[in-house]
Scaffold this motif. Structure first.
Motif, PDB file in Angstrom:
ATOM      1  N   TRP A 400       0.842  -1.188   0.000  1.00 13.46           N
ATOM      2  CA  TRP A 400       0.000   0.000   0.000  1.00 13.46           C
ATOM      3  C   TRP A 400       0.877   1.237   0.000  1.00 13.46           C
ATOM      4  O   TRP A 400       2.078   1.155   0.245  1.00 13.46           O
ATOM      5  CB  TRP A 400      -0.968  -0.018   1.175  1.00 13.46           C
ATOM      6  N   ASP A 401       0.281   2.397  -0.303  1.00 11.84           N
ATOM      7  CA  ASP A 401       1.084   3.612  -0.421  1.00 11.84           C
ATOM      8  C   ASP A 401       0.398   4.808   0.203  1.00 11.84           C
ATOM      9  O   ASP A 401      -0.738   4.724   0.699  1.00 11.84           O
ATOM     10  CB  ASP A 401       1.463   3.878  -1.887  1.00 11.84           C
ATOM     11  N   SER A 402       1.104   5.936   0.161  1.00 11.82           N
ATOM     12  CA  SER A 402       0.614   7.160   0.792  1.00 11.82           C
ATOM     13  C   SER A 402      -0.493   7.831  -0.003  1.00 11.82           C
ATOM     14  O   SER A 402      -1.081   8.817   0.470  1.00 11.82           O
ATOM     15  CB  SER A 402       1.776   8.138   0.998  1.00 11.82           C
ATOM     16  N   THR A 406      -4.040   0.112  -2.354  1.00 11.74           N
ATOM     17  CA  THR A 406      -3.690  -1.151  -1.703  1.00 11.74           C
ATOM     18  C   THR A 406      -3.788  -2.278  -2.721  1.00 11.74           C
ATOM     19  O   THR A 406      -4.729  -2.324  -3.521  1.00 11.74           O
ATOM     20  CB  THR A 406      -4.618  -1.468  -0.514  1.00 11.74           C
ATOM     21  N   VAL A 407      -2.810  -3.185  -2.710  1.00  7.52           N
ATOM     22  CA  VAL A 407      -2.767  -4.305  -3.655  1.00  7.52           C
ATOM     23  C   VAL A 407      -2.342  -5.556  -2.902  1.00  7.52           C
ATOM     24  O   VAL A 407      -1.442  -5.504  -2.049  1.00  7.52           O
ATOM     25  CB  VAL A 407      -1.783  -4.043  -4.817  1.00  7.52           C
ATOM     26  N   ALA A 408      -2.956  -6.680  -3.233  1.00  2.00           N
ATOM     27  CA  ALA A 408      -2.556  -7.974  -2.678  1.00  2.00           C
ATOM     28  C   ALA A 408      -1.888  -8.796  -3.778  1.00  2.00           C
ATOM     29  O   ALA A 408      -2.306  -8.761  -4.943  1.00  2.00           O
ATOM     30  CB  ALA A 408      -3.767  -8.720  -2.130  1.00  2.00           C
ATOM     31  N   TYR A 409      -0.835  -9.519  -3.417  1.00  2.00           N
ATOM     32  CA  TYR A 409      -0.100 -10.359  -4.356  1.00  2.00           C
ATOM     33  C   TYR A 409      -0.018 -11.786  -3.822  1.00  2.00           C
ATOM     34  O   TYR A 409      -0.038 -12.026  -2.604  1.00  2.00           O
ATOM     35  CB  TYR A 409       1.324  -9.835  -4.554  1.00  2.00           C
ATOM     36  N   ARG A 410       0.106 -12.708  -4.753  1.00  2.00           N
ATOM     37  CA  ARG A 410       0.392 -14.092  -4.410  1.00  2.00           C
ATOM     38  C   ARG A 410       1.833 -14.396  -4.772  1.00  2.00           C
ATOM     39  O   ARG A 410       2.297 -14.027  -5.858  1.00  2.00           O
ATOM     40  CB  ARG A 410      -0.540 -15.042  -5.186  1.00  2.00           C
ATOM     41  N   LEU A 411       2.543 -15.058  -3.865  1.00  5.60           N
ATOM     42  CA  LEU A 411       3.923 -15.454  -4.102  1.00  5.60           C
ATOM     43  C   LEU A 411       3.996 -16.953  -4.322  1.00  5.60           C
ATOM     44  O   LEU A 411       3.110 -17.702  -3.908  1.00  5.60           O
ATOM     45  CB  LEU A 411       4.803 -15.063  -2.912  1.00  5.60           C
ATOM     46  N   ASP A 412       5.053 -17.384  -4.971  1.00  2.00           N
ATOM     47  CA  ASP A 412       5.313 -18.806  -5.173  1.00  2.00           C
ATOM     48  C   ASP A 412       6.723 -19.080  -4.667  1.00  2.00           C
ATOM     49  O   ASP A 412       7.691 -18.605  -5.272  1.00  2.00           O
ATOM     50  CB  ASP A 412       5.194 -19.170  -6.654  1.00  2.00           C
ATOM     51  N   PRO A 413       6.876 -19.822  -3.560  1.00  6.51           N
ATOM     52  CA  PRO A 413       8.209 -20.067  -3.009  1.00  6.51           C
ATOM     53  C   PRO A 413       9.173 -20.702  -4.007  1.00  6.51           C
ATOM     54  O   PRO A 413      10.391 -20.558  -3.864  1.00  6.51           O
ATOM     55  CB  PRO A 413       7.928 -21.016  -1.835  1.00  6.51           C
ATOM     56  N   GLY A 414       8.656 -21.377  -5.001  1.00  7.56           N
ATOM     57  CA  GLY A 414       9.514 -22.018  -5.990  1.00  7.56           C
ATOM     58  C   GLY A 414       9.911 -21.116  -7.142  1.00  7.56           C
ATOM     59  O   GLY A 414      10.688 -21.535  -8.013  1.00  7.56           O
ATOM     60  N   ARG A 415       9.405 -19.886  -7.163  1.00 11.97           N
ATOM     61  CA  ARG A 415       9.713 -18.941  -8.243  1.00 11.97           C
ATOM     62  C   ARG A 415      10.296 -17.669  -7.636  1.00 11.97           C
ATOM     63  O   ARG A 415       9.560 -16.765  -7.231  1.00 11.97           O
ATOM     64  CB  ARG A 415       8.461 -18.617  -9.055  1.00 11.97           C
ATOM     65  N   PRO A 416      11.592 -17.571  -7.536  1.00 16.19           N
ATOM     66  CA  PRO A 416      12.208 -16.379  -6.939  1.00 16.19           C
ATOM     67  C   PRO A 416      11.928 -15.122  -7.740  1.00 16.19           C
ATOM     68  O   PRO A 416      11.774 -15.158  -8.969  1.00 16.19           O
ATOM     69  CB  PRO A 416      13.703 -16.722  -6.933  1.00 16.19           C
ATOM     70  N   SER A 417      11.823 -14.008  -7.040  1.00 16.25           N
ATOM     71  CA  SER A 417      11.635 -12.682  -7.648  1.00 16.25           C
ATOM     72  C   SER A 417      10.358 -12.597  -8.471  1.00 16.25           C
ATOM     73  O   SER A 417      10.288 -11.862  -9.452  1.00 16.25           O
ATOM     74  CB  SER A 417      12.852 -12.302  -8.518  1.00 16.25           C
ATOM     75  N   TRP A 418       9.328 -13.323  -8.058  1.00 20.32           N
ATOM     76  CA  TRP A 418       8.067 -13.385  -8.818  1.00 20.32           C
ATOM     77  C   TRP A 418       6.904 -13.078  -7.900  1.00 20.32           C
ATOM     78  O   TRP A 418       6.902 -13.427  -6.718  1.00 20.32           O
ATOM     79  CB  TRP A 418       7.895 -14.780  -9.414  1.00 20.32           C
ATOM     80  N   GLU A 419       5.903 -12.410  -8.458  1.00 19.12           N
ATOM     81  CA  GLU A 419       4.655 -12.171  -7.747  1.00 19.12           C
ATOM     82  C   GLU A 419       3.526 -12.045  -8.763  1.00 19.12           C
ATOM     83  O   GLU A 419       3.740 -11.668  -9.919  1.00 19.12           O
ATOM     84  CB  GLU A 419       4.742 -10.901  -6.889  1.00 19.12           C
ATOM     85  N   GLU A 420       2.323 -12.343  -8.308  1.00 24.60           N
ATOM     86  CA  GLU A 420       1.139 -12.249  -9.165  1.00 24.60           C
ATOM     87  C   GLU A 420       0.093 -11.406  -8.459  1.00 24.60           C
ATOM     88  O   GLU A 420      -0.301 -11.702  -7.326  1.00 24.60           O
ATOM     89  CB  GLU A 420       0.573 -13.633  -9.456  1.00 24.60           C
ATOM     90  N   ARG A 421      -0.349 -10.358  -9.124  1.00 22.41           N
ATOM     91  CA  ARG A 421      -1.368  -9.488  -8.546  1.00 22.41           C
ATOM     92  C   ARG A 421      -2.690 -10.250  -8.444  1.00 22.41           C
ATOM     93  O   ARG A 421      -3.138 -10.854  -9.417  1.00 22.41           O
ATOM     94  CB  ARG A 421      -1.541  -8.250  -9.433  1.00 22.41           C
ATOM     95  N   GLY A 423      -5.462  -8.780  -6.389  1.00 21.82           N
ATOM     96  CA  GLY A 423      -6.549  -7.921  -5.951  1.00 21.82           C
ATOM     97  C   GLY A 423      -6.101  -6.517  -5.646  1.00 21.82           C
ATOM     98  O   GLY A 423      -4.987  -6.310  -5.155  1.00 21.82           O
ATOM     99  N   GLU A 424      -6.956  -5.552  -5.963  1.00 19.32           N
ATOM    100  CA  GLU A 424      -6.687  -4.152  -5.646  1.00 19.32           C
ATOM    101  C   GLU A 424      -7.758  -3.621  -4.713  1.00 19.32           C
ATOM    102  O   GLU A 424      -8.867  -4.147  -4.654  1.00 19.32           O
ATOM    103  CB  GLU A 424      -6.634  -3.308  -6.928  1.00 19.32           C
ATOM    104  N   GLY A 425      -7.434  -2.565  -3.975  1.00 23.94           N
ATOM    105  CA  GLY A 425      -8.392  -2.007  -3.035  1.00 23.94           C
ATOM    106  C   GLY A 425      -8.720  -2.935  -1.881  1.00 23.94           C
ATOM    107  O   GLY A 425      -9.801  -2.856  -1.291  1.00 23.94           O
ATOM    108  N   VAL A 426      -7.781  -3.815  -1.547  1.00 18.28           N
ATOM    109  CA  VAL A 426      -8.021  -4.807  -0.504  1.00 18.28           C
ATOM    110  C   VAL A 426      -7.843  -4.194   0.878  1.00 18.28           C
ATOM    111  O   VAL A 426      -7.168  -3.174   1.045  1.00 18.28           O
ATOM    112  CB  VAL A 426      -7.062  -6.013  -0.665  1.00 18.28           C
ATOM    113  N   SER A 427      -8.466  -4.833   1.874  1.00 21.07           N
ATOM    114  CA  SER A 427      -8.278  -4.413   3.259  1.00 21.07           C
ATOM    115  C   SER A 427      -6.978  -5.003   3.799  1.00 21.07           C
ATOM    116  O   SER A 427      -6.650  -6.163   3.513  1.00 21.07           O
ATOM    117  CB  SER A 427      -9.453  -4.875   4.120  1.00 21.07           C
ATOM    118  N   LEU A 428      -6.250  -4.218   4.572  1.00 24.00           N
ATOM    119  CA  LEU A 428      -4.984  -4.678   5.122  1.00 24.00           C
ATOM    120  C   LEU A 428      -5.225  -5.477   6.401  1.00 24.00           C
ATOM    121  O   LEU A 428      -6.093  -5.122   7.203  1.00 24.00           O
ATOM    122  CB  LEU A 428      -4.078  -3.490   5.430  1.00 24.00           C
ATOM    123  N   PRO A 429      -4.472  -6.546   6.603  1.00 23.20           N
ATOM    124  CA  PRO A 429      -4.598  -7.308   7.851  1.00 23.20           C
ATOM    125  C   PRO A 429      -4.288  -6.429   9.057  1.00 23.20           C
ATOM    126  O   PRO A 429      -3.432  -5.543   9.001  1.00 23.20           O
ATOM    127  CB  PRO A 429      -3.557  -8.415   7.694  1.00 23.20           C
TER     128      PRO A 429
END
Length: 472
Positions: A400-402, A406-421, A423-429
């Motif tokens: 998220w920013d100033s 807000t954006v949520a990403y999914r990571l894959d432990p087997g794929r370094p330096s990678w992320e997949e968007r 959702g946008e406008g998500v609520s922060l934990p």
């Protein structure tokens, strides 16, 4: 027995390229933290976080304040180990982690390396006034007053010679790595008793160009090409206008030389480690990481280029390996680790221990643009200079920013330096407040207000170095 510890920063090396090109270091490693994340996205705030174990809004080194002299040495790992009788050594080819910005004040002995000069202890500009002959006379007087007239004269000659040689189709020198290694090894040889050493290698940082030290089989870039020639234009055409395909040839060449530079660093750093190992009879532990990575305009990078206005995995997912550990640990650690735990790790290793520095959740932050952006419209500056924060939990990442995005990403432990968007406008934990008790917009306004009215004066040598690195 106290162990020496050396923190080696491979400036601008992202995790996926490290895995691909730094095979020698990987083979030397006793432990590899596969899910290590930098605490920020460019040099100044990231280096401060590595040493203090705190985020940029806490230690105060960021876009609006790049002066490390504002840090207390006692609040860093250098101070921790100094209290245990360690000598603090430092060598860096990074201008922002060097004397120009007070980084040297944290160490007992420090060498700032400029690859274009000969004598590194006379590399800073003298700040003389005047023009033409008067400036030359004042320069000679100032250098003579320091007792370094010969060194400063040699440096000026070397600097001018390098400018001329830079026009030739073949480059013979690296970006300071050889000198960094030499100076760091010299410090080790001249030090009695235990030491903690910080070493920064800039060879994976732009500008990229073919030179005789890199493996020619790893690239097809023609001799005489340099990313410095078009870097600033391409950077902002890609980041502002999304013109990736229009700059495909440049980006492909940049990426090829980036990978070849990481492979060059792999050879250079392993040789340095072996030399220090011999000098200290194996009583030294090395931690090798990167202050941040590099966006290469790929899909997972959000089609962004370089390390500005982003907390992508290309920037935050960095290598972190331990060589010559004092005690055994699992060879591969897959839990999350942050640079905020480097301070704890280094102190433990120095004491012959191996603390568990993994965490279930970690955070990162960038307070604004890296230096040198001068041609943005007010609307563009508001966007690119925004404060950005990120938190991790397992395979979930929240950014998220100033400006309220807000954006949520999914990571894959087997794929370094990678992320997949995802959702946008998500609520922060709710747990993110553990790292950031204040609002992002308020934090940005406070950081900007602290520096308002201050103007940085940059000397001619420093200005040229900033231009080389793509900041001007």
């Amino acid at each position: 027995m106290k162990r020496n510890v050396v923190l080696i920063c491979l400036d601008t090396v992202r995790k996926d390229y490290f895995d691909r090109f730094a095979t020698r270091l990987a083979a030397e490693a006793d432990v590899s933290y596969e899910q290590c994340r930098a605490a920020s996205a460019w040099s100044s705030p990231s280096h401060a976080s590595m040493l203090t174990g705190t985020l940029p809004h806490e230690h105060g080194i960021h876009t609006h304040n790049r002066d490390f002299a504002t840090l207390s040495r006692g609040d860093t790992v250098v101070g921790d180990l100094a209290r245990d009788g360690y000598t603090a050594l430092g060598v860096s080819a990074n201008l922002f982690a060097g004397p120009r910005y007070g980084f040297d004040t944290l160490f007992d002995r420090f060498v700032g390396v400029d690859p274009k000069v000969v004598f590194q202890d006379a590399w800073e500009p003298l700040g003389v006034e005047g023009t033409g002959l008067r400036r030359g006379v004042n320069y000679v007087r100032a250098a003579h007053g320091r007792g370094q007239l010969g060194k400063y004269t040699a440096n000026v000659a070397a600097y001018q010679a390098n400018r001329l040689l830079g026009r030739l189709p073949v480059s013979f020198h690296d970006k300071g790595g050889t000198t960094v290694s030499h100076e760091a090894l010299r410090q080790v040889r001249e030090t009695e008793g235990p030491f903690v050493q910080f070493v920064n290698f800039m060879d994976a940082h732009q500008p990229h160009y073919p030179f005789r030290g890199i493996d020619g089989s790893l690239h097809s870039v023609p001799r005489g090409w340099s990313s410095a020639d078009d870097f600033y234009r391409v950077k902002w055409e890609v980041n502002r206008e999304g013109r990736v395909e229009e700059n495909r040839e440049f980006l492909d060449r940049f990426e090829q030389l980036y990978g070849a530079s990481v492979e060059y660093l792999d050879r250079l750093v392993v040789e340095f480690i072996e030399s220090v190992r011999d000098e200290t009879d194996g009583n030294t532990t090395f931690v090798v990481t990167a202050d941040h990575g590099e966006n290469l305009a790929g899909e997972a990078d959000g089609y962004l280029f370089e390390h500005t206005s982003s907390l992508s995995e290309g920037l935050l997912h960095v290598p972190c390996v331990v060589v010559d550990a004092p005690v055994e640990r699992p060879t591969t650690v897959t839990d999350l680790v942050s640079h905020l735990q480097l301070r704890e790790l280094l102190v433990g290793l120095a004491r012959g221990e191996f603390p568990d520095v993994t965490r279930e959740r970690i955070a990162a932050e960038v307070v604004g643009l890296s230096p040198g952006t001068v041609d943005l419209t007010p609307e563009e500056e508001s966007y690119f200079d925004r404060l950005i924060r990120a938190t991790y939990e397992g395979e979930d990442k929240y950014v998220w920013d100033s400006l309220g995005n807000t954006v949520a990403y999914r990571l894959d432990p087997g794929r370094p330096s990678w992320e997949e968007r995802r959702g946008e406008g998500v609520s922060l934990p709710a747990w993110t407040t553990h790292y950031f008790a204040d609002d992002a917009a308020d934090a940005k306004a406070r950081a900007r207000d602290v520096a308002r009215g201050e103007r940085e004066v940059v000397g001619s040598f420093a200005e040229a170095r900033l231009r080389d690195l793509g900041y001007l």
